[in-house]
Design a protein around this motif. Sequence first.
Motif, PDB file in Angstrom:
ATOM      1  N   LYS A  66     -15.186  -7.538 -13.930  1.00  0.00           N
ATOM      2  CA  LYS A  66     -13.923  -6.746 -12.803  1.00  0.00           C
ATOM      3  C   LYS A  66     -12.471  -6.813 -12.723  1.00  0.00           C
ATOM      4  CE  LYS A  66     -17.106  -7.452  -9.458  1.00  0.00           C
ATOM      5  NZ  LYS A  66     -17.443  -7.663  -8.089  1.00  0.00           N
ATOM      6  N   GLN A  68      -8.375  -6.261 -12.090  1.00  0.00           N
ATOM      7  CA  GLN A  68      -7.542  -6.641 -12.243  1.00  0.00           C
ATOM      8  C   GLN A  68      -6.467  -6.632 -12.197  1.00  0.00           C
ATOM      9  OE1 GLN A  68      -7.776 -11.100 -10.844  1.00  0.00           O
ATOM     10  NE2 GLN A  68      -9.081 -11.345  -9.277  1.00  0.00           N
ATOM     11  N   ARG A  90       1.582  -1.033  -4.153  1.00  0.00           N
ATOM     12  CA  ARG A  90       0.560  -0.578  -4.162  1.00  0.00           C
ATOM     13  C   ARG A  90      -0.095  -1.292  -4.957  1.00  0.00           C
ATOM     14  NH1 ARG A  90      -1.696   4.596  -1.636  1.00  0.00           N
ATOM     15  NH2 ARG A  90      -2.508   5.425  -3.215  1.00  0.00           N
ATOM     16  N   THR A  91      -2.093  -2.289  -5.256  1.00  0.00           N
ATOM     17  CA  THR A  91      -2.343  -1.816  -5.872  1.00  0.00           C
ATOM     18  C   THR A  91      -3.709  -1.476  -5.721  1.00  0.00           C
ATOM     19  OG1 THR A  91      -3.545  -4.180  -5.264  1.00  0.00           O
ATOM     20  CG2 THR A  91      -1.449  -3.888  -7.112  1.00  0.00           C
ATOM     21  N   ASP A  92      -3.634  -0.368  -6.219  1.00  0.00           N
ATOM     22  CA  ASP A  92      -5.630   0.502  -6.225  1.00  0.00           C
ATOM     23  C   ASP A  92      -6.608   0.271  -7.326  1.00  0.00           C
ATOM     24  OD1 ASP A  92      -4.064   2.372  -7.157  1.00  0.00           O
ATOM     25  OD2 ASP A  92      -3.125   3.401  -6.433  1.00  0.00           O
ATOM     26  N   THR A  93      -8.002   1.436  -6.634  1.00  0.00           N
ATOM     27  CA  THR A  93      -8.128   1.256  -7.926  1.00  0.00           C
ATOM     28  C   THR A  93      -9.082   3.043  -7.551  1.00  0.00           C
ATOM     29  OG1 THR A  93      -9.030  -0.207  -7.215  1.00  0.00           O
ATOM     30  CG2 THR A  93     -10.606   1.154  -8.477  1.00  0.00           C
ATOM     31  N   LYS A 100      -8.735   3.561  -3.459  1.00  0.00           N
ATOM     32  CA  LYS A 100      -8.709   2.721  -2.895  1.00  0.00           C
ATOM     33  C   LYS A 100      -8.247   1.264  -3.028  1.00  0.00           C
ATOM     34  CE  LYS A 100     -12.822  -0.459  -2.572  1.00  0.00           C
ATOM     35  NZ  LYS A 100     -13.398  -1.071  -3.382  1.00  0.00           N
ATOM     36  N   SER A 102      -6.166  -1.661  -2.165  1.00  0.00           N
ATOM     37  CA  SER A 102      -6.646  -3.370  -2.569  1.00  0.00           C
ATOM     38  C   SER A 102      -5.766  -4.536  -1.953  1.00  0.00           C
ATOM     39  CB  SER A 102      -7.154  -3.884  -2.782  1.00  0.00           C
ATOM     40  OG  SER A 102      -6.073  -3.514  -4.683  1.00  0.00           O
ATOM     41  N   TRP A 103      -4.158  -3.648  -1.439  1.00  0.00           N
ATOM     42  CA  TRP A 103      -3.402  -4.560  -1.936  1.00  0.00           C
ATOM     43  C   TRP A 103      -2.030  -3.373  -1.390  1.00  0.00           C
ATOM     44  CZ3 TRP A 103       2.164  -5.104  -3.534  1.00  0.00           C
ATOM     45  CH2 TRP A 103       2.835  -6.054  -2.809  1.00  0.00           C
ATOM     46  N   HIS A 124      -5.033  -8.618  -7.477  1.00  0.00           N
ATOM     47  CA  HIS A 124      -5.720  -7.799  -6.881  1.00  0.00           C
ATOM     48  C   HIS A 124      -7.187  -7.041  -7.781  1.00  0.00           C
ATOM     49  CE1 HIS A 124      -3.081  -9.116  -3.310  1.00  0.00           C
ATOM     50  NE2 HIS A 124      -2.270  -9.135  -4.049  1.00  0.00           N
ATOM     51  N   GLY A 125      -7.541  -6.105  -7.140  1.00  0.00           N
ATOM     52  CA  GLY A 125      -8.561  -6.013  -7.304  1.00  0.00           C
ATOM     53  C   GLY A 125      -7.900  -4.507  -7.385  1.00  0.00           C
ATOM     54  N   GLY A 126      -8.486  -4.362  -8.561  1.00  0.00           N
ATOM     55  CA  GLY A 126      -7.536  -2.334  -8.695  1.00  0.00           C
ATOM     56  C   GLY A 126      -7.814  -2.415 -10.219  1.00  0.00           C
TER      57      GLY A 126
END
Length: 136
Positions: A66, A68, A90-93, A100, A102-103, A124-126
């Motif tokens: 996954k 990050q 921000r972090t995102d996907t 989306k 994630s933070w 963070h995930g993304g």
Amino acid sequence: MSRQDFALILAGLALSGGLAAAPAAAATAEQHAVKAAAASCSAWKTITITGGKAKYQECLQTVSGKSQVKGNFQLWDTKTDGKAVQAYARTDTNHWHGDKVSWEHFYGWSDTSKSSSVYSSGWHGGDDFELTIELV
């Protein structure tokens, strides 16, 4: 205790010590796998607005298949006007196909004599780190 009993006890201890070392060897292999998937970070980039500035970098890594992401950044208030530089990080996907998040977090800096410390979002995930700044 006979010599034979003593030899069996020593053999048992050696065997149990060898079994105890096996998980440690597995952990070492896992550590090498993590190192192989070490993070890669972009070069530092700069955002400049009237009265403020930010430098940032985006880092990516893959853990258990996954992605990050994390961002590191620093803020400057470049104008003595009673306003502060505000950053939205921000972090995102899927940045280009419906985010989306994630933070996310807001930061502010208003000292014109020096820059802020380097802030880090943490992992963070993304797959994308975004930083927007404005003067408020």
